[in-house]
Design a protein around this motif. Structure first.
Motif, short mmCIF file in Angstrom:
data_model
loop_
_atom_site.label_atom_id
_atom_site.label_comp_id
_atom_site.label_asym_id
_atom_site.label_seq_id
_atom_site.Cartn_x
_atom_site.Cartn_y
_atom_site.Cartn_z
N VAL A 24 -7.79 12.08 -3.66
CA VAL A 24 -6.43 11.02 -2.53
C VAL A 24 -6.68 11.67 -1.60
O VAL A 24 -6.80 10.54 -0.64
CB VAL A 24 -5.06 11.32 -3.28
CG1 VAL A 24 -4.21 10.89 -1.87
CG2 VAL A 24 -4.57 10.41 -4.56
N ILE A 39 1.41 7.04 -6.80
CA ILE A 39 -0.03 7.64 -6.59
C ILE A 39 1.02 9.87 -6.76
O ILE A 39 0.53 10.39 -7.60
CB ILE A 39 -0.75 8.02 -5.97
CG1 ILE A 39 -1.84 6.80 -6.15
CG2 ILE A 39 -1.70 9.24 -5.70
CD1 ILE A 39 -2.50 6.22 -5.11
N GLN A 40 1.64 9.73 -5.25
CA GLN A 40 2.73 10.75 -5.34
C GLN A 40 2.93 11.48 -6.79
O GLN A 40 3.15 12.89 -6.86
CB GLN A 40 3.12 11.02 -4.02
CG GLN A 40 3.62 12.29 -3.51
CD GLN A 40 2.60 12.78 -2.80
OE1 GLN A 40 1.37 12.91 -2.70
NE2 GLN A 40 2.36 14.41 -4.07
N ARG A 78 0.83 4.23 -2.72
CA ARG A 78 0.88 5.26 -2.23
C ARG A 78 2.06 6.68 -2.88
O ARG A 78 2.51 7.58 -3.77
CB ARG A 78 0.91 6.27 -0.50
CG ARG A 78 0.38 7.39 -0.65
CD ARG A 78 -0.62 8.00 -1.47
NE ARG A 78 -0.96 9.57 -0.55
CZ ARG A 78 -1.20 9.92 -1.02
NH1 ARG A 78 0.27 9.78 -1.87
NH2 ARG A 78 -1.26 11.57 -1.14
N ASP A 79 3.25 5.64 -3.32
CA ASP A 79 4.28 6.25 -3.69
C ASP A 79 3.54 7.06 -4.97
O ASP A 79 4.58 8.22 -5.74
CB ASP A 79 5.97 5.69 -3.45
CG ASP A 79 6.48 5.65 -2.35
OD1 ASP A 79 6.27 6.53 -1.78
OD2 ASP A 79 7.39 4.82 -1.76
N PHE A 136 -6.31 6.51 5.85
CA PHE A 136 -5.30 6.60 6.56
C PHE A 136 -5.41 6.56 7.67
O PHE A 136 -4.43 6.62 8.58
CB PHE A 136 -4.31 6.53 5.02
CG PHE A 136 -3.36 6.18 5.16
CD1 PHE A 136 -3.05 4.64 5.11
CD2 PHE A 136 -2.17 7.05 5.81
CE1 PHE A 136 -1.62 4.13 5.29
CE2 PHE A 136 -0.83 6.18 6.61
CZ PHE A 136 -0.28 4.39 5.31
N ASP A 141 -4.81 14.91 -6.73
CA ASP A 141 -5.18 15.74 -5.10
C ASP A 141 -6.17 15.46 -4.21
O ASP A 141 -6.20 14.87 -3.28
CB ASP A 141 -4.03 17.32 -4.66
CG ASP A 141 -2.50 16.87 -4.00
OD1 ASP A 141 -2.13 16.03 -4.11
OD2 ASP A 141 -2.24 18.14 -4.83
N MET A 144 0.78 -0.73 -0.27
CA MET A 144 -0.06 0.02 0.20
C MET A 144 1.17 1.07 0.14
O MET A 144 0.58 2.17 -0.43
CB MET A 144 -1.04 0.00 1.43
CG MET A 144 -2.00 -0.94 1.11
SD MET A 144 -2.61 -0.64 2.71
CE MET A 144 -3.45 -2.44 3.12
N LEU A 145 2.15 1.38 0.88
CA LEU A 145 3.01 2.64 0.71
C LEU A 145 3.37 2.76 -0.80
O LEU A 145 3.66 4.01 -0.80
CB LEU A 145 4.00 2.04 1.90
CG LEU A 145 3.05 1.83 3.85
CD1 LEU A 145 4.59 1.85 4.60
CD2 LEU A 145 1.92 3.20 4.02
N ASP A 191 -9.40 9.80 1.29
CA ASP A 191 -8.26 8.25 0.75
C ASP A 191 -6.83 8.66 2.44
O ASP A 191 -7.01 7.31 3.29
CB ASP A 191 -7.56 7.20 0.25
CG ASP A 191 -9.47 6.79 -0.77
OD1 ASP A 191 -10.31 6.84 0.07
OD2 ASP A 191 -8.37 6.40 -1.97
N ASP A 192 -7.00 9.67 1.85
CA ASP A 192 -5.28 9.45 2.75
C ASP A 192 -5.79 9.73 4.50
O ASP A 192 -5.60 10.02 5.64
CB ASP A 192 -4.94 11.06 2.57
CG ASP A 192 -3.47 10.76 1.79
OD1 ASP A 192 -3.37 9.40 0.63
OD2 ASP A 192 -2.97 11.96 1.16
N TRP A 197 3.50 9.14 4.72
CA TRP A 197 2.73 7.31 5.27
C TRP A 197 3.91 6.62 5.44
O TRP A 197 3.49 5.84 5.76
CB TRP A 197 1.58 6.88 3.65
CG TRP A 197 1.90 6.85 2.33
CD1 TRP A 197 3.32 6.77 1.58
CD2 TRP A 197 2.18 8.55 1.71
NE1 TRP A 197 3.85 6.88 0.06
CE2 TRP A 197 3.87 8.27 0.59
CE3 TRP A 197 2.25 10.25 1.74
CZ2 TRP A 197 3.85 9.36 -0.85
CZ3 TRP A 197 2.48 10.90 0.49
CH2 TRP A 197 3.42 10.62 0.07
#
Length: 86
Positions: free
Chosen positions: A43, A24-25, A21-22, A50, A40, A17-18, A46-47, A70
């Motif tokens: 996301v 996505i960023q 997320r990387d 999280f 942004d 998952m991490l 969901d952030d 994250w």
């Protein structure tokens, strides 16, 4: 989102998952400004979930693995068994 449930999150799944997320960023960083703002906004909810399902990683379990905020969070119920090390 699995992290926000009462079930323990397996370490390998959480780490995946991490990394997701990387990615996505990374996409947000290379997007045009209007697209980055849209991503942004998509996301952000969901952030928030999280953040609610995790706690600060005071022991630095994932230190050195990633740079996003994250990577400094752990699920409230992390299942460490069966992992090959972080």
């Amino acid at each position: 989102m699995w992290v926000s449930s009462a079930r323990p999150v397996p370490l390998d799944d959480y780490q995946a998952m991490l990394f997701a997320r990387d990615e996505i960023q990374r996409l947000i960083a290379i997007a045009s400004l209007p697209t980055a703002r849209l991503l942004d906004a998509l996301v952000s909810p969901d952030d928030s979930v999280f953040l609610a399902g995790t706690t600060a990683d005071d022991d630095g379990v994932f230190q050195g693995h990633g740079h996003g905020w994250w990577w400094r969070r752990l699920p409230k119920r992390l299942e460490m068994g069966g992992c090959s090390g972080v």
